[in-house]
Design a protein around this motif. Structure first.
Motif, PDB file in Angstrom:
ATOM      1  N   CYS A   1       1.213  -1.276   0.063  1.00 50.45           N
ATOM      2  CA  CYS A   1      -0.208  -0.010  -0.078  1.00 50.45           C
ATOM      3  C   CYS A   1       1.772   1.299  -0.116  1.00 50.45           C
ATOM      4  CB  CYS A   1      -1.112  -0.057   0.834  1.00 50.45           C
ATOM      5  SG  CYS A   1      -2.447  -1.497   1.193  1.00 50.45           S
ATOM      6  N   ASN A   2       1.731   1.024   0.457  1.00 50.35           N
ATOM      7  CA  ASN A   2       3.128   2.014   0.311  1.00 50.35           C
ATOM      8  C   ASN A   2       4.152   2.302  -0.520  1.00 50.35           C
ATOM      9  OD1 ASN A   2       1.492   3.467   3.197  1.00 50.35           O
ATOM     10  ND2 ASN A   2       1.994   1.362   3.947  1.00 50.35           N
ATOM     11  N   VAL A   3       4.154   1.323  -1.769  1.00 48.88           N
ATOM     12  CA  VAL A   3       5.544   1.168  -1.979  1.00 48.88           C
ATOM     13  C   VAL A   3       4.752   2.400  -2.941  1.00 48.88           C
ATOM     14  CG1 VAL A   3       4.634  -0.606  -3.676  1.00 48.88           C
ATOM     15  CG2 VAL A   3       7.564  -0.348  -2.918  1.00 48.88           C
ATOM     16  N   THR A   4       6.790   2.728  -3.647  1.00 49.06           N
ATOM     17  CA  THR A   4       6.127   3.434  -4.793  1.00 49.06           C
ATOM     18  C   THR A   4       7.216   3.296  -6.020  1.00 49.06           C
ATOM     19  OG1 THR A   4       7.988   5.194  -3.848  1.00 49.06           O
ATOM     20  CG2 THR A   4       5.509   6.021  -3.259  1.00 49.06           C
ATOM     21  N   THR A   5       8.418   1.889  -5.540  1.00 55.34           N
ATOM     22  CA  THR A   5       9.375   1.156  -6.135  1.00 55.34           C
ATOM     23  C   THR A   5       8.375   0.731  -7.717  1.00 55.34           C
ATOM     24  OG1 THR A   5       9.691  -0.322  -5.509  1.00 55.34           O
ATOM     25  CG2 THR A   5      10.994   1.405  -5.014  1.00 55.34           C
ATOM     26  N   PRO A   6       9.082   0.903  -9.035  1.00 53.46           N
ATOM     27  CA  PRO A   6       8.881   0.069  -9.994  1.00 53.46           C
ATOM     28  C   PRO A   6       8.306  -1.431  -9.718  1.00 53.46           C
ATOM     29  CG  PRO A   6      10.794   0.997 -10.353  1.00 53.46           C
ATOM     30  CD  PRO A   6      10.749   1.498  -9.510  1.00 53.46           C
ATOM     31  N   TYR A   7       9.523  -2.308  -8.960  1.00 48.93           N
ATOM     32  CA  TYR A   7       9.426  -3.290  -8.750  1.00 48.93           C
ATOM     33  C   TYR A   7       9.256  -3.878  -7.293  1.00 48.93           C
ATOM     34  CZ  TYR A   7      10.975  -3.243 -13.267  1.00 48.93           C
ATOM     35  OH  TYR A   7      11.354  -2.588 -14.607  1.00 48.93           O
ATOM     36  N   VAL A   8       8.807  -4.979  -7.179  1.00 47.14           N
ATOM     37  CA  VAL A   8       9.072  -4.782  -5.428  1.00 47.14           C
ATOM     38  C   VAL A   8       9.249  -6.319  -5.314  1.00 47.14           C
ATOM     39  CG1 VAL A   8       6.640  -6.116  -5.869  1.00 47.14           C
ATOM     40  CG2 VAL A   8       7.823  -5.066  -3.540  1.00 47.14           C
ATOM     41  N   CYS A   9       9.931  -6.753  -3.888  1.00 46.96           N
ATOM     42  CA  CYS A   9      10.401  -8.151  -3.519  1.00 46.96           C
ATOM     43  C   CYS A   9      10.434  -8.200  -2.219  1.00 46.96           C
ATOM     44  CB  CYS A   9      11.351  -8.881  -4.434  1.00 46.96           C
ATOM     45  SG  CYS A   9      12.907  -7.549  -4.437  1.00 46.96           S
ATOM     46  N   PHE A  10      10.121  -8.601  -1.929  1.00 39.83           N
ATOM     47  CA  PHE A  10      10.261  -9.326  -0.052  1.00 39.83           C
ATOM     48  C   PHE A  10      10.922 -10.050   0.044  1.00 39.83           C
ATOM     49  CE2 PHE A  10       5.728  -8.647  -1.463  1.00 39.83           C
ATOM     50  CZ  PHE A  10       5.680  -7.108  -1.126  1.00 39.83           C
ATOM     51  N   LEU A  11      12.185  -9.872   1.319  1.00 38.65           N
ATOM     52  CA  LEU A  11      13.299 -11.172   1.819  1.00 38.65           C
ATOM     53  C   LEU A  11      12.501 -11.361   3.323  1.00 38.65           C
ATOM     54  CD1 LEU A  11      16.037 -12.838   1.323  1.00 38.65           C
ATOM     55  CD2 LEU A  11      16.558 -10.436   2.083  1.00 38.65           C
TER      56      LEU A  11
END
Length: 136
Positions: free
Chosen positions: A26-36
């Motif tokens: 809901c808060n990310v503004t980057t073009p890509y997302v990943c979770f670690l």
């Protein structure tokens, strides 16, 4: 490094990271997302290898890589390359596409798999056979 952002809820939600993942989406503004997750690690070429196909083909929604299962001491488990399983750190997705479907937290422990299946049913994707994640 300003390209990375760490977030915490300040409390344990007890849902295998589902609440924090949805909060981040809901808060990310980057073009890509990943979770670690805290018990896994990306290998040095993870981001470059995973993002390159997305940059080259705007029709791709996400990229997936292989993952190795390791003992705490770093010894590779027999049959360590995961097959038929999608772990949370194995995917880099275009942020808007993942935001559209949301993190499928209602599925509890299996939310990552359900999320990525929902993403795959609506988007093209690619994979690399290279193990770019170590899971402990």
């Amino acid at each position: 490094d300003a390209r990375r952002r760490y977030s915490a809820l300040g409390r344990h939600a007890g849902d295998w990271g589902n609440t924090i993942r949805q909060h981040l989406l809901c808060n990310v503004t980057t073009p890509y997302v990943c979770f670690l997750d805290d018990d896994d690690e990306y290998l040095p070429d993870y981001l470059a290898t995973m993002i390159a196909p997305l940059e080259a083909d705007p029709n791709l929604g996400f990229t997936i890589c292989a993952m190795r299962r390791l003992f705490r001491g770093g010894e590779i488990l027999p049959g360590a390359l995961t097959v038929g399983y999608i772990g949370t750190p194995q995917v880099v997705a275009r942020t808007p596409l993942l935001q559209q479907i949301g993190w499928q937290g209602q599925h509890g422990y299996c939310a990552d798999g359900h999320t990525y299946v929902a993403l795959a049913t609506k988007n093209q994707w690619t994979s690399t056979p290279e193990a770019l994640v170590n899971a402990y």
